[in-house]
Design an enzyme around this catalytic site. Structure first.
Site, PDB file in Angstrom:
ATOM      1  N   HIS A 219      -7.821  -5.616   0.533  1.00 47.12           N
ATOM      2  CA  HIS A 219      -6.604  -4.815   0.605  1.00 47.12           C
ATOM      3  C   HIS A 219      -5.530  -5.488   1.442  1.00 47.12           C
ATOM      4  CE1 HIS A 219      -4.541  -1.050  -0.104  1.00 47.12           C
ATOM      5  NE2 HIS A 219      -4.269  -0.921   1.186  1.00 47.12           N
TER       6      HIS A 219
ATOM      7  N   SER B  22       0.838  -1.198   0.000  1.00 47.21           N
ATOM      8  CA  SER B  22       0.000   0.000   0.000  1.00 47.21           C
ATOM      9  C   SER B  22       0.877   1.254   0.000  1.00 47.21           C
ATOM     10  CB  SER B  22      -0.957  -0.054   1.192  1.00 47.21           C
ATOM     11  OG  SER B  22      -1.998   0.876   1.052  1.00 47.21           O
TER      12      SER B  22
END
Length: 249
Positions: A215, A81
């Site tokens: 995610h 990320s």
């Protein structure tokens, strides 16, 4: 692989709001020839007493200095990320400086730098929005929400990290000259086209592998991810060994 020294140092950068300790368990799960080296960011973990660095270029410069202080041999860099954007920034900066760059950039759960959603980050002064974002991403342990002290620390860190991401200049620079490996979750909110756009960031080999999960598929599918990571790094080391081998007469 020689047992005298790891064949490859793997520097690992955390996601927004997190500590690099998220990678410590990888040391037990990856083979000894891969030396996992978490890169802790100021303001958290073992660097809790240091002020946050909230500017992307300044933080990348600091990370480059830290990497060279560790005097790595052969090395690659991984980021999840926000960590993916920082890892890219490190590789790009070292290439511009014509310094020793990583042999591979490995990014996870991130759009390519020039394809980020400008509306992605909530108002860093809006605590309710930050908490909602933490819950939506799904990577924060429930105990954090139950502890005012832990939640306060997490929100402060997350806000600082989002300011780092917002300060990233997305204008394209020179493409990297190293392979780029991308890992992504099929159920992540990031548009697949924005993930695939990492292909534009290198003139070397590009590969993309999808995993079930959102995610934080790196936790949901940790065993499968680490198997894929080991295979890719093993191939990288063997390719480099082959290229470095003397040509027989």
């Amino acid at each position: 692989m020689s047992s005298a020294r790891p064949a490859l140092d793997l520097f690992c950068l955390p996601c927004a709001g997190a500590s690099a300790t998220m990678y410590l368990r990888w040391r037990r799960q990856l083979p000894a020839w891969i030396r996992v080296l978490p890169l802790e960011l100021p303001g958290r973990g073992s660097r809790l007493g240091e002020p946050f660095v909230e500017d992307f270029r300044a933080l990348v410069s600091l990370l480059c200095e830290e990497i060279y202080l560790r005097a790595p041999g052969r090395w690659a860099i991984f980021g999840h990320s926000m960590g993916a954007l920082l890892a890219f920034g490190v590789a790009a900066r070292l290439q511009r400086l014509r310094a020793t760059a990583p042999e591979m950039l490995i990014v996870s759960a991130s759009p390519a730098p020039a394809h980020r959603d400008p509306q992605r980050y909530p108002d860093t002064l809006d605590e309710a929005a930050l908490i909602a974002d933490l819950r939506r991403q799904g990577g924060t342990p429930p105990a954090v929400f139950d502890s005012p002290e832990l939640l306060r620390m997490t929100l402060d860190t997350l806000a600082a990290d989002y300011r780092v991401c917002e300060s990233l200049d997305s204008r394209p620079g020179a493409p990297l000259q190293i392979p780029v490996q991308v890992f992504a979750g099929r159920d992540d909110a990031i548009a697949p086209a924005a993930v695939e756009a990492w292909r534009e960031e290198t003139e070397s080999e590009f590969s993309l592998q999808w995993f079930d999960g959102g995610h934080f598929f790196i936790r949901q599918q940790e065993a499968q991810l680490l198997q894929a990571l080991e295979r890719r790094l093993r191939r990288l080391v063997r390719e480099e060994d082959r290229l470095a081998a003397p040509v027989s007469a």
